[in-house]
Design a protein around this motif. Structure first.
Motif, short mmCIF file in Angstrom:
data_model
loop_
_atom_site.label_atom_id
_atom_site.label_comp_id
_atom_site.label_asym_id
_atom_site.label_seq_id
_atom_site.Cartn_x
_atom_site.Cartn_y
_atom_site.Cartn_z
N TRP A 81 29.17 22.22 16.27
CA TRP A 81 30.11 21.22 16.79
C TRP A 81 29.29 20.09 17.38
N THR A 82 29.76 18.88 17.29
CA THR A 82 29.07 17.74 17.89
C THR A 82 29.52 17.59 19.33
N HIS A 83 28.57 17.72 20.24
CA HIS A 83 28.87 17.64 21.68
C HIS A 83 29.48 16.27 21.98
N ASN A 87 26.55 13.68 21.72
CA ASN A 87 26.60 13.48 20.27
C ASN A 87 25.53 14.27 19.52
N VAL A 88 25.07 15.37 20.10
CA VAL A 88 24.10 16.25 19.47
C VAL A 88 24.85 17.45 18.89
N ILE A 89 24.46 17.86 17.69
CA ILE A 89 25.08 19.04 17.09
C ILE A 89 24.57 20.28 17.83
N CYS A 90 25.51 21.12 18.26
CA CYS A 90 25.14 22.32 19.02
C CYS A 90 25.90 23.53 18.49
N TYR A 110 50.79 18.95 19.94
CA TYR A 110 50.41 20.13 20.72
C TYR A 110 49.14 19.84 21.48
N ARG A 111 49.06 20.35 22.69
CA ARG A 111 47.81 20.33 23.46
C ARG A 111 47.28 21.75 23.45
N VAL A 112 46.02 21.90 23.09
CA VAL A 112 45.41 23.22 22.98
C VAL A 112 44.23 23.29 23.93
N GLU A 113 44.29 24.22 24.89
CA GLU A 113 43.23 24.42 25.86
C GLU A 113 42.30 25.53 25.36
N CYS A 114 40.99 25.29 25.47
CA CYS A 114 39.99 26.25 24.99
C CYS A 114 38.90 26.45 26.05
N ASN A 115 38.46 27.69 26.19
CA ASN A 115 37.30 28.00 27.00
C ASN A 115 36.21 28.48 26.05
N ALA A 116 35.06 27.83 26.13
CA ALA A 116 33.98 28.15 25.20
C ALA A 116 32.66 28.04 25.95
N GLU A 117 31.58 28.31 25.23
CA GLU A 117 30.26 28.13 25.83
C GLU A 117 29.32 27.53 24.78
N ILE A 118 28.51 26.62 25.26
CA ILE A 118 27.47 26.04 24.42
C ILE A 118 26.27 26.98 24.50
N LEU A 119 25.81 27.43 23.37
CA LEU A 119 24.73 28.42 23.32
C LEU A 119 23.36 27.75 23.37
N PRO A 120 22.39 28.42 23.98
CA PRO A 120 21.03 27.84 24.04
C PRO A 120 20.37 27.84 22.67
#
Length: 120
Positions: A81-83, A87-90, A110-120
């Motif tokens: 995904w592009t942050h 604007n870096v692909i992560c 629709y509004r969609v709420e998401c909880n995620a994490e950017i991985l190292p």
């Protein structure tokens, strides 16, 4: 094996006013009786939690649900995904046990709420 990529048919950035990043604590604290607390770094590579809200049309919401279920195995698989800030692909993954939540805000919105994490 390459990771799935966030679909181009979906908005590429979450709503600007509904995006949060939370850095994780990267340290352990411990004590020895009678001594001050000792603190050390766990690892330089830490994930970063994000909370974001997207606005989708009905068609986009259906596409998102399909991506989540089929390509990501109900959120178990990481994807690229592009942050939105850098604007870096992560690499990113949804946080287990916290599936995205969709709320109707109009007949075709629709509004969609998401909880995620950017991985190292």
């Amino acid at each position: 094996m390459s990771l799935p990529t966030w679909p181009g048919s979906l908005p590429q950035k979450p709503l600007e006013t509904a995006y949060e990043e939370t850095m994780r604590g990267g340290q352990d604290r411990s004590s020895i009786e009678g001594m001050p607390m000792i603190q050390r770094q766990r690892s330089p590579a830490q994930s970063k939690q994000i909370h974001m809200t997207f606005q989708f049309t009905n068609t986009q919401y259906d596409a998102f649900q399909s991506f989540y279920r089929t390509e990501l195995g109900h959120g178990a698989v990481a994807f690229t995904w592009t942050h939105p800030r850098t604007n870096v692909i992560c690499r990113i993954q949804f946080i287990g046990g916290q599936p995205p939540r969709g709320m109707a805000v109009g007949y075709n919105t629709y509004r969609v709420e998401c909880n995620a994490e950017i991985l190292p």
